[in-house]
Design a protein around this motif. Structure first.
Motif: not given
Length: 409
Positions: A265-275, A389-401
């Protein structure tokens, strides 16, 4: 003059399985640098498999934990290092053990869609902050389990937000590929090498047949085995092999024309962020079945390569999860092991053919945004590779921090 703020110690850990949890830890540690992280000191627990991914992060020291986890040893580390809080990704047993030592825990669950009643005992439902990563779809069984979490906080995708960016648009004639094999060393497996032996040569041969001239093989695959498998098959003219620290992996992901990856999942989301255009290799565990389906659902086209039916049936594996994840994994792992031992040539041929078909489709859809010959002046948009990736958002690392910083106030 004001006294310098005292440094406070945080223990970090990821489940000893693949590299996804280490990628999430890396993303959160990067986010903490801008959120008071200069006053935090980090030590690592276990997570031996993913330490290379975290090589660029400020983890001061790593502590190995015995396979038969000793509460006394963990308590000794907690007291000696004056641990005040912990960030744990997916390792429910360790999260519970840390709480038993008096350490408050921020737990990151990136797979909430996976759980059923059979998994309750393995999940730390009563931690101080339970960060569940948003998903494309949450089955009823998972929703029932999460309803019993004491302090639930939904977060976006836990990935690096910003950093590497793509410099070119997807091309109908890809030349550079990234081939990623993650999640290989599941604790239940006695021989984890069956999956790469079936998939890696097949993938390299498919890339060669599709006109790819440059490929890098990444993931938690030992260099000796990767080299052996590369030498056993026809491969692109420039083929390199080697594990990559997280930031280097993201840079490579931004530069390639196509990603072939086991559907972590992490790789798919990272690839999605980059398109980055992405083709999913056959799944090697239960969560990867979901991930591949979510990816295709978001794209609107199926970019998965599936196992032949004689390896295992995906729907049967999903049905077995009502008895807990381990039941489904038994079916998946035994099917892959059987194929690697008895039907390697037949299975590898099917995988290779499936990849050639998906790469051809990728070329077709990547070129579909140019005017068609039968309708001059009109164009059909290609797939939106950022959709999942757009469907789930990209701010999770900052939210966990932020959750960790708040916990330590």
């Amino acid at each position: 003059m004001r006294a310098k703020a005292e440094t406070r110690t945080v223990a970090v850990a990821g489940v000893e399985f693949g590299w996804g949890s280490s990628g999430k830890l890396s993303a959160v540690l990067s986010a903490l640098r801008g959120a008071g992280g200069d006053r935090l000191r980090f030590i690592g627990l276990a997570s031996g498999l993913g330490r290379s991914v975290l090589a660029e992060q400020p983890v001061e020291r790593w502590f190995d934990l015995p396979d038969t986890r000793s509460d006394a040893e963990l308590r000794r580390i907690v007291q000696a290092e004056r641990v005040e809080a912990a960030l744990v990704v997916l390792d429910g047993g360790l999260a519970k053990a840390l709480r038993a030592c008096g350490v408050p825990v921020v737990f990151v669950d990136s797979l909430p869609f996976l759980w059923t009643d059979g998994d309750r005992a393995d999940l730390p439902l009563d931690v101080e902050v339970y960060c569940a990563q948003r998903c494309v779809e949450l089955p009823r069984e998972g929703a029932r389990v999460l309803a019993d979490v004491h302090h639930l906080r939904w977060v976006d995708a836990v990935i690096v937000d910003g950093g590497a960016t793509r410099s070119t648009a997807p091309t109908p004639h890809p030349r550079r590929a990234l081939l990623n094999l993650g999640g290989l060393r599941a604790p239940q497996l006695t021989d984890w090498a069956g999956y790469p032996r079936l998939v890696l040569p097949a993938a390299l041969e498919a890339l060669t047949a599709s006109g790819i001239t440059e490929v890098h093989v990444a993931g938690n695959l030992p260099a000796w085995l990767a080299a052996q498998l590369v030498d056993s098959c026809v491969h692109p003219a420039t083929t390199t092999v080697g594990a990559l620290p997280h930031e280097a992996f993201l840079r490579r992901l931004a530069e390639c024309d196509v990603l072939l990856t086991s559907p972590g999942l992490t790789t798919l989301l990272e690839a999605g962020q980059l398109g980055t255009p992405t083709v999913c290799l056959p799944p090697q565990n239960l969560s990867q079945i979901f991930n591949g389906r979510f990816h295709s659902q978001a794209l609107g086209i199926d970019m998965r390569v599936r196992w032949p039916e004689e390896v295992f049936d995906e729907d049967e594996a999903l049905a077995l999860r009502t008895h807990g994840e381990r039941k489904a994994l038994d079916l998946i792992h035994s099917g892959i092991a059987r194929a690697a031992d008895l039907g390697r040539h037949r299975t590898a041929t099917a995988v290779r053919q499936g990849l050639v078909e998906k790469l051809k489709r990728l070329a077709d859809v990547s070129g579909s945004d140019t005017p068609g010959s039968d309708a001059p002046g009109l164009s059909t948009p290609g797939p939106d590779w950022t959709a999942m990736t757009r469907a789930v958002g990209t701010a999770g690392a900052a939210q966990v921090a932020d959750a960790l910083v708040q916990l330590m106030v």
